[in-house]
Design an enzyme around this catalytic site. Structure first.
Site, PDB file in Angstrom:
ATOM      1  N   HIS A 181      -2.029   7.149   4.150  1.00  0.00           N
ATOM      2  CA  HIS A 181      -0.948   6.157   4.253  1.00  0.00           C
ATOM      3  C   HIS A 181       0.427   6.667   3.825  1.00  0.00           C
ATOM      4  O   HIS A 181       1.297   5.889   3.451  1.00  0.00           O
ATOM      5  CB  HIS A 181      -1.305   4.901   3.457  1.00  0.00           C
ATOM      6  CG  HIS A 181      -1.236   3.644   4.286  1.00  0.00           C
ATOM      7  ND1 HIS A 181      -0.837   3.628   5.600  1.00  0.00           N
ATOM      8  CD2 HIS A 181      -1.512   2.354   3.977  1.00  0.00           C
ATOM      9  CE1 HIS A 181      -0.881   2.391   6.059  1.00  0.00           C
ATOM     10  NE2 HIS A 181      -1.285   1.604   5.102  1.00  0.00           N
ATOM     11  N   ASP A 206      -3.982  -0.469  -5.507  1.00  0.00           N
ATOM     12  CA  ASP A 206      -2.633  -0.133  -5.064  1.00  0.00           C
ATOM     13  C   ASP A 206      -1.713  -1.342  -5.012  1.00  0.00           C
ATOM     14  O   ASP A 206      -0.492  -1.197  -4.891  1.00  0.00           O
ATOM     15  CB  ASP A 206      -2.647   0.591  -3.711  1.00  0.00           C
ATOM     16  CG  ASP A 206      -3.269  -0.234  -2.597  1.00  0.00           C
ATOM     17  OD1 ASP A 206      -3.864  -1.280  -2.874  1.00  0.00           O
ATOM     18  OD2 ASP A 206      -3.160   0.191  -1.427  1.00  0.00           O
ATOM     19  N   ASN A 207      -2.277  -2.535  -5.068  1.00  0.00           N
ATOM     20  CA  ASN A 207      -1.479  -3.767  -5.131  1.00  0.00           C
ATOM     21  C   ASN A 207      -2.413  -4.919  -5.447  1.00  0.00           C
ATOM     22  O   ASN A 207      -3.623  -4.759  -5.477  1.00  0.00           O
ATOM     23  CB  ASN A 207      -0.726  -4.020  -3.812  1.00  0.00           C
ATOM     24  CG  ASN A 207      -1.570  -3.864  -2.557  1.00  0.00           C
ATOM     25  OD1 ASN A 207      -1.367  -2.936  -1.775  1.00  0.00           O
ATOM     26  ND2 ASN A 207      -2.536  -4.746  -2.364  1.00  0.00           N
ATOM     27  N   CYS A 263       0.755  -1.244   0.000  1.00  0.00           N
ATOM     28  CA  CYS A 263       0.000   0.000   0.000  1.00  0.00           C
ATOM     29  C   CYS A 263       0.791   1.303   0.000  1.00  0.00           C
ATOM     30  O   CYS A 263       0.725   2.067  -0.959  1.00  0.00           O
ATOM     31  CB  CYS A 263      -0.964  -0.015   1.180  1.00  0.00           C
ATOM     32  SG  CYS A 263      -0.204  -0.635   2.699  1.00  0.00           S
TER      33      CYS A 263
END
Length: 510
Positions: free
Chosen positions: A129, A276-277, A66
């Site tokens: 984040h 994001d992943n 992330c």
């Protein structure tokens, strides 16, 4: 999910009209959408978005987890350049838990900071984040509004030994997860996605009423374990709780796109949906998604960890039903959004993202490599249909013996290794067209292998010759910097006493 960014980065100049970019950024696997082949067909709105826009089949994140990938999206730069990596261990994944001391450096220029120069109003909804200490606050880095959290909503759940994660309204906290913003860990019920949806609709309405170009970064986290969904969606999916969360996200995307149409601004709004992943297989099957035909998942630099679902939508500009095999990256949303706003990327630093508008609007293909990083190590490179692995590692035997498995049911001998294996002098090579699952390395002796590796080796040499790593931000942890007393806690009676500062090297096991 980024572009003139409605839920992400999205921006464009069209007939002298500023296009608003939106980016939807979630944690979701390549195989979670019907448009990418998910068999239960429970994402009708995202599938319709794909039918009306362009599907990117070869789109990548910049890191298999992330925080670094989000830093890359908003800076257009690899995490190794913007500082979102660690040197505490070789090829270690690192992110921004509560203990982290670092965050996005002031020296980095974020997309919303640059969009301000063209008069954009910028909002982030959901997970930031990129550091939670005051100097890393998103409103210090170009955003005008924020409703969401600095960290993910995983534990703690009672603020006894560690503070519960705060939820912010702009500069000040509005409460904490599991206290003021409930998530039922037994049933998975939470109304957070509905709150995030209404925030998006209200922000868009306000900007349209004031004729203000905007960038909306919609970064919700319902599909991250512990997974949650609103009451009306619980129990409605064939895929269990994770599917319930996906269905609610799909419904929300549909409502946002419908809202743009009803306001008459859909043709001036560029929307991009991505992840994001890859899906986190460690929490599968109950709380993890699907990476389709690809190997492994989140935390790895195999295709399942790095290749993401991606959809571009811009009615009146993007031909409906488009499918692109352009090698794309979340970092491209930075350059594309600037292009939409009529801005040039900063010239005083290396930008890794490219402008995708020629791809999206004219169907062009741009020759470029994709670099797969894990922490401070270049693990693999893709050029064309070939992918060369210079290092392989899923996770350690020690972690694997504890039940931590990033590739459950997908062991490939010599590939999904539990020790860090170096292949620098003889890379493992795969043809992703014939072998998207990375199961059959090409023969070292073949002419095909030799030609492809020679080409990719040249790209690696060129890349490394200009690579200047940023100061690592994810090396130092300190319990004193956790979310004990965020701004605004006094008004709510939510301040907690911090322990004495005791900075230490963060430990990153994988």
């Amino acid at each position: 999910g980024t572009a003139k960014v409605l839920c992400g980065p999205k921006n464009v100049v069209v007939e002298r009209t500023l296009t608003s970019p939106g980016v939807f950024l979630l944690q979701m696997g390549w195989g979670d959408l019907g448009a990418f082949g998910e068999p239960s067909k429970e994402t009708p709105n995202l599938d319709q978005m794909a039918a009306e826009g362009m599907l990117f089949l070869d789109f990548y994140t910049a890191s298999p987890l992330c925080s670094p990938s989000r830093a890359a999206l908003l800076t257009g730069r690899l995490p190794l350049r913007n500082g979102f990596y660690t040197t505490n261990g070789h090829a270690r994944n690192a992110y921004t838990p509560q203990e982290i001391v670092g965050g996005i450096p002031d020296s980095e220029l974020l997309l919303p900071e640059l969009l301000k120069k063209a008069g954009y109003t910028n909002k982030i909804i959901g997970k930031w984040h990129l550091g939670h200490r005051p100097q890393f606050h998103p409103l210090r880095h170009g955003f005008d509004e924020w409703f969401g959290s600095p960290n993910c909503h995983f534990g703690p759940y009672d603020s006894s030994e560690r503070p519960n994660i705060p939820v912010y309204r702009d500069w000040d906290m509005a409460g904490r997860y599991y206290e003021d913003f409930k998530i039922d860990l037994k049933t998975g019920e939470a109304n957070l996605t509905q709150l995030y949806l209404q925030e998006a609709l209200d922000f868009i309405s306000k900007q349209q009423a004031s004729q203000q170009p905007f960038f909306l970064y919609w970064a919700i986290d319902a599909t991250h374990a512990p997974v949650y969904a609103s009451k009306q969606f619980l129990g409605t999916s064939q895929r269990g709780l994770y599917g319930d969360a996906v269905r609610e996200i799909d419904d929300s995307v549909g409502k946002i796109l419908k809202h743009l149409r009803q306001l008459g601004i859909s043709e001036n709004t560029f929307v991009f949906f991505t992840s994001d992943n890859g899906a986190a297989l460690i929490s599968a099957p109950k709380q993890g998604g699907s990476n389709g035909p690809f190997l492994c998942g989140k935390q790895t630099t195999f295709e399942g960890g790095m290749r993401e679902p991606a959809i571009a939508w811009w009615p009146g500009h993007i031909p409906a039903g488009g499918v692109s095999h352009q090698l794309g990256s979340v970092m491209d949303l930075f350059s594309t959004s600037l292009s939409l706003a009529g801005l040039q990327p900063p010239s005083d630093r290396q930008i890794d993202g490219i402008d995708l508008l020629p791809v999206i609007l004219q169907g062009k293909l741009i020759d470029r490599p994709i670099f797969y990083y894990r922490g401070n190590e270049l693990m693999a490179v893709r050029a064309g249909l070939y992918k060369a692995h210079y290092w392989t590692w899923s996770n350690s035997w020690e972690e694997h013996s504890k039940g931590i498995d990033f590739c459950p049911g997908q062991s490939v001998a010599g590939v999904t290794t539990h020790t860090q294996e170096e292949h620098t002098y003889l890379p493992l090579l795969f043809h992703l067209g014939r072998d998207p699952g990375e199961k059959y390395p090409l023969s070292f002796a073949s002419e095909e292998y030799q030609q492809a590796v020679e080409h990719i080796s040249g790209l690696v040499q060129q890349h490394k010759a200009t690579l200047v790593p940023g100061q690592p931000q994810l090396n130092v942890c300190d319990q004193a910097v956790m979310n004990w007393a965020p701004p605004g806690c006094e008004k709510l009676g939510k301040c907690l006493k911090a322990p004495e500062s005791d900075p230490k090297k963060c430990s990153w096991s994988h």
